[in-house]
Write an enzyme that holds these catalytic residues in place. Sequence first.
Site, short mmCIF file in Angstrom:
data_model
loop_
_atom_site.label_atom_id
_atom_site.label_comp_id
_atom_site.label_asym_id
_atom_site.label_seq_id
_atom_site.Cartn_x
_atom_site.Cartn_y
_atom_site.Cartn_z
N ASP A 69 0.85 -1.20 0.00
CA ASP A 69 0.00 0.00 0.00
C ASP A 69 0.88 1.25 0.00
OD1 ASP A 69 -2.15 -1.71 0.22
OD2 ASP A 69 -2.31 -1.47 2.41
N1 URA Z 1 -1.24 -5.90 3.96
C1 URA Z 1 -1.73 -4.64 3.95
O1 URA Z 1 -2.75 -4.36 4.55
N2 URA Z 1 -1.02 -3.70 3.29
C2 URA Z 1 0.13 -3.94 2.63
O2 URA Z 1 0.72 -3.02 2.06
C3 URA Z 1 0.62 -5.26 2.65
C4 URA Z 1 -0.08 -6.22 3.32
#
Ligand code: URA
Length: 241
Positions: free
Chosen positions: A103
């Site tokens: 993310d």
């Molecule tokens: N899980 C999440 O919620 N975000 C990420 O970036 C990776 C795994």
Amino acid sequence: MIRLDKYLADMGTGTRQEVKKYIRKGLVRVNQETVRTPEMKICEEKDEVFLEGQRIAYASCEYYMLNKPAGVVSATEDKRETTVIDLIRDRKRKDLFPVGRLDKDTEGLLLITNDGQLAHRLLSPKRHVDKTYYAKVSGCVTREDVLLFARGLDIGTDEREEWTMPGELEILRSGSESEILLTIQEGKYHQVKRMFQAVGKEVVYLRRERMGALVLDKELKPGEYRPLTKKELENVKNEDA
Ligand code: URA
């Protein structure tokens, strides 16, 4: 063996059309000789190619470990946002991409390569490659959460259930804000955040520490990167054999 124009374009010196122009203008030398034929076949291992006197070495595959900082997107191109590829300033190849996504606000380990086969196998849901995350979570993470995570959680909506595989949750510190390590084998959208939401808690900081055999180098600050070592590459390729 590879065509001269493709060789130069692959190394990011220009588009195929631009590169053909450079060659026809006499700007390109192969070993000792100026070459004006874009279709000339080059041996990537033996021949030395120069553009305006500068040696252009051929890299068929590149592998970088990036400590992704928050605020950049896990994409190859974006009109508005900085991408993880923009951060790899030494890249030779123009076809690099991140293996999987983090993310925008997540930090940590991201493998950047143009090795499509390796990426495909690392991301294949059938292979169950372990991914370990460090997180700060608002709320008190408990032994009960550990058991719930170990069973697998429903991270779906009111309309549709969506069960995760078991996750291994380790509590590093618990309190009004807790610190944990979580190892999962999948990569569902926002998976870590949604697993904590499912037990009524919120992830306030997330960093990926490990992906299969690859461990985030502690020397790399967010935004820094380095090529994989020979050993790391060997390990990543072997685990996936
Ligand atoms: N899980 C999440 O919620 N975000 C990420 O970036 C990776 C795994």
